[in-house]
Enzyme design. Structure first.
Site: not given
Ligand SMILES: *Cc1c(COP(=O)(O)O)cnc(C)c1O
Length: 418
Positions: A142, A237, A265
């Protein structure tokens, strides 16, 4: 009816599904979501005054625990000077200096407001920099909800078994090529059949949105090698792994460097923050020095920077945080393995119990998990005051303020799950 149920009824009238982010609606596990009123340390309290031991930690940011005094202090001091100026501030400079000093491969950083925005911008930069259009991503990873990334995505998109969102055009999806996590050959094949067209490979260095799936030995190294050979960029990511697996994130933990890194985060310490960074030579292509446009009215917001800086500074000054959270997470993982027959994946302070007897190492194997069983497990935990993700394909997050007693109490509750 409980307060949470009453609130949920009101919420459903004014927000789709009663929530501002799908997983919060408890669709995968049933029942009304708990509306949270406050949190302190490792515990959260709902609108009915019930206490829960929290293993979500706002999906990662609360690595120091909820309502950490130093973070709150920094926020309230900064707040008193005004909330937003839409102009440059020293706090942004300090943030840039701190991140580039902690994460050596990053020479420049750009702050944004969410992980989604960080990834969307990094992808644009990779395309602008390489003058190529195609991106390789992995099934079950994701990367937020930008159009190009909603192709076989993890997290909520996977939980609703609706991985391809409607509203995403064929045009936006056609340049996203899908490979299998932990399968380097699937990536090599895509490079072969799209010679000179791949701008970047984007990967969660630990996949933490299809449950928790660590990279197998050689996988990240293999991606690094392929990207080098093919002049494509490697994007890590690190929205979950950044500042969690180690202070320097997955790059430090696995000793593999990416060309671009995205954060979210933890970097905001609970405030809405994201960032992307990399080598100066690449980052210079971002506007206003370069031709890749990207902007944000609230980007680098002082109050958000204050929360993030306080969190990162605390992590930097207390390296024992990592030994502490990792030791507790493996204590929990071992406890669950001992008392259940399910598959428990654990790396660093992340873990996930999959309701399957198979090894879970990619999207296909993650999906062998019995999600109905997970739903009963979730409700058992919730009834016993333990708050875990309301969906199978998410991680459990251990924070620095969980204690061994908390962990052992959690194991005792898991033992009673029939
Ligand atoms: C949570 C998440 C996102 C998206 O971040 P948001 O602040 O919710 O837009 C992107 N990549 C990873 C790996 C994530 O866990």
């Amino acid at each position: 009816m409980t307060e949470s149920e009453l609130l949920f009824d009101r919420a459903k009238k004014v927000m789709p599904g009663g929530v501002n982010s799908p997983v919060r609606a408890f669709n995968a596990v049933g029942g009304a979501p708990r509306f949270i009123k406050s949190a302190k340390g490792a515990r959260i309290y709902d609108a009915d005054g019930r206490e829960y031991l929290d293993y979500i930690g706002s999906w990662g940011p609360m690595i120091l625990g909820h309502a950490n005094e130093k973070v709150l202090d920094a926020v309230s001091k900064t707040m008193a000077n005004g909330l937003s100026f839409g102009a440059a501030t020293e706090l942004e400079v300090i943030m840039g200096e701190l991140i580039t000093s902690i994460v050596k491969p990053i020479e420049m950083i750009r702050m944004v407001n969410s992980g989604t925005e960080a990834v969307m911008s990094a992808i644009r930069l990779a395309r602008g920099y390489t003058q190529r259009e195609k991106i390789i991503k992995f099934a079950g990873c994701y990367h937020g909800h930008s159009d190009a990334m909603l192709v076989k995505a993890g997290s909520g998109a996977l939980t609703n078994s609706n991985p391809d969102s409607s509203g995403v055009t064929k045009g936006a999806a056609k340049d996203t090529l899908l490979a299998q996590y932990n399968d380097i050959n699937s990536v090599a094949e895509l490079f072969d059949s799209n010679k000179g067209e791949i701008a970047a490979v984007i990967v969660e260095p630990v996949a933490a949105n299809m449950g928790v799936v660590p990279p197998q030995k050689g996988f990240l190294e293999g991606l690094r090698k392929l990207c080098d050979e093919q002049n494509a960029l490697l994007i890590f990511d690190e929205v979950i792994t950044g500042f969690r697996l180690a202070l320097g994130g997955a790059m430090e933990y696995f000793n593999v460097n990416a060309d671009l890194v995205t954060y979210g985060k933890i970097i905001g310490g609970g405030m809405p923050v994201g960032a992307y960074g990399g080598r100066r030579e690449i980052m210079s292509h971002v506007s206003p020095t370069g031709s890749v446009y990207q902007a944000g009215t609230l980007s680098g917001n002082p109050v958000a920077m204050a929360a993030g800086l306080a969190t990162l500074t605390e992590l930097k000054n207390n390296p024992q945080v990592y030994t502490n959270i990792n030791t507790m997470a493996s204590r929990l993982a071992d406890g669950i393995r001992k008392h259940t027959k399910y598959t428990v994946n654990n790396i660093g302070s992340l873990l996930c119990t999959f309701f399957t007897d198979q090894n879970v190492y990619n999207y296909e194997t993650a999906r062998t998990s019995d999600t109905k069983r997970y739903a009963s497990y979730f409700n058992h935990m919730l009834d016993n005051g333990v708050y875990i993700a309301p969906a199978q394909f998410e991680a459990m997050f251990v924070s620095n303020v969980h204690t061994n007693e908390d962990i052992d109490k959690t194991i005792e509750i898991i033992k009673k799950f029939k």
